[in-house]
Design a protein around this motif. Structure first.
Motif, short mmCIF file in Angstrom:
data_model
loop_
_atom_site.label_atom_id
_atom_site.label_comp_id
_atom_site.label_asym_id
_atom_site.label_seq_id
_atom_site.Cartn_x
_atom_site.Cartn_y
_atom_site.Cartn_z
N ASP A 82 50.56 48.96 45.83
CA ASP A 82 51.65 48.99 47.18
C ASP A 82 51.66 50.38 47.76
O ASP A 82 51.58 51.34 48.65
CB ASP A 82 53.16 48.65 47.45
N ASP A 84 44.91 45.80 50.86
CA ASP A 84 46.37 45.31 50.42
C ASP A 84 46.53 44.20 49.14
O ASP A 84 45.70 43.67 48.70
CB ASP A 84 47.35 45.13 51.19
N VAL A 144 42.42 47.14 55.19
CA VAL A 144 44.11 47.93 55.91
C VAL A 144 42.37 48.99 56.21
O VAL A 144 43.51 49.79 56.98
CB VAL A 144 44.69 48.56 55.04
N VAL A 163 47.85 51.61 49.48
CA VAL A 163 48.14 51.53 50.85
C VAL A 163 48.62 52.21 51.81
O VAL A 163 48.73 52.74 52.64
CB VAL A 163 49.06 50.17 50.56
#
Length: 368
Positions: free
Chosen positions: A281, A316, A322, A284
């Motif tokens: 996370d 992700d 992404v 990202v």
């Protein structure tokens, strides 16, 4: 449109060849007549993106239709590309205009050094008064490094050469709100953005059977170019003079984004990822929102086989793509580096490992 100085014109196979294969000299000459007249005053530069190599090679090789296998497509392109350029050379020579052949693959244009070289070549040809004739290098392109259709190639070339206008020529005189062959359908004169096409039925195949595109690829190409700040006119080859003179013809796509001078549009739209990296996370957020480089510490998993310099997809934890970027390591190297800081890696493995997995200059965020 009348003020556009540098114009990219794309013409499809169906507008240059007969249905049975082979170049139609009269069609080629008719197109060249228009382009030569447009540039005769010295105020406009023309880059021609031309399909037709494979189609032109069908008849000489005794092929009744476009082959489906890559090897015979490459063979047809090898024969047809020479015929295509020879025909353009002879036709433009009637006006004392030189042409230069430029064959591209996605690999040539998504890598930084190759991208700069492609731009310099095209820009120099224009500066010397020649007309670049651009095509995909079908003779050597594999499925992994193909643009897929010359409509998309034309949109990306328009971005590459910093064109003021892209004109997509087809066998249909514009985008319609349904099948043009059905009564009651009408031409869409202008598209200001994606919302204008909501609910519009767009055909996916041409009638001639010698090309790879259709209206779907043309609309997608127009979307790519418009988002990169290049307006687009989509019309038929027979209306090319009207389009280049700014007269009401076809469908006009207004620019929807700002022009950018980098090659990341190629990475987003012309590259085929050879693998994928799953990010945690924090990574990202750093890549997508912070526009940071991707470091080994933020990678949770590696999928696929690739080598340094290949395009890879960045995902992700849920598997959603992404971003896309050019990786600096081989896939076999990365598993040993995951979750570790570049400082620790440099101390243990040497200074060569104190580098990003994907540098921010080689990374494009998808649908931010």
């Amino acid at each position: 449109m009348t003020e556009a100085r540098r114009v990219v014109v794309k013409v499809g196979s169906s507008s240059l060849t007969t249905a049975s294969g082979g170049l139609d000299a009269d069609r080629v000459d008719a197109l060249v007549d228009v382009l030569a007249k447009v540039r005769s005053g010295g105020e406009k530069e023309i880059v021609l993106v031309s399909s037709g190599a494979i189609a032109a090679g069908l008849a000489p090789l005794g092929l009744a239709r476009r082959p489906k296998d890559l090897a015979r497509q490459q063979a047809a392109a090898s024969v047809g590309q020479g015929l295509l350029v020879a025909r353009y050379t002879a036709s433009f020579a009637r006006y004392g205009v030189r042409v230069g052949q430029v064959l591209l693959t996605t690999d040539d244009t998504s890598r930084r050094a190759h991208y700069r070289n492609a731009y310099r070549t095209l820009d120099q040809l224009l500066a010397m008064g020649a007309v670049p004739v651009v095509n995909e290098n079908d003779t050597v392109a594999t499925d992994e490094i193909r643009f897929g259709d010359n409509d998309r190639l034309a949109a990306l070339v328009a971005h590459l050469v910093r064109a003021d206008l892209l004109v997509l020529l087809s066998d249909v005189d514009g985008l319609y709100d349904g099948d043009p062959g059905r009564p009651g359908t009408s031409r869409i004169a202008e598209v200001g953005g994606p919302a204008d096409l909501a609910g519009v039925e767009i055909g996916s195949a041409g009638k001639a059977g010698v090309g790879t595109g259709g209206m779907v690829t043309k609309v997608e190409a127009a979307r790519i170019a418009a988002a990169a700040g290049v307006p687009v006119v989509l019309t038929s080859a027979s209306r090319a003079a009207d389009a280049l003179a700014g007269r009401d013809t076809g469908t006009y796509f207004r620019r929807t984004g700002r022009r950018s001078a980098d090659r990341l549009l190629w990475l987003a739209h012309a590259s085929t990822p050879q693998g994928a990296l799953t990010l945690d996370d924090g990574a990202v957020q750093a890549v997508v929102e912070g526009r940071k480089s991707l470091l080994p510490a933020g990678i949770a998993a590696v999928d696929g086989e690739f080598t340094a310099g290949d395009p890879v997809e960045l995902r992700d934890a849920g598997g959603r793509a992404v971003a896309r970027g050019l990786v600096n390591y081989d896939s076999r190297e990365l598993p040993l580096l995951l979750g570790r800081s570049t400082r620790d890696l440099a101390r243990e493995l040497g200074p060569a490992y104190e580098r990003e997995v994907v540098h921010r200059d080689d990374l494009v965020v998808l649908n931010p």
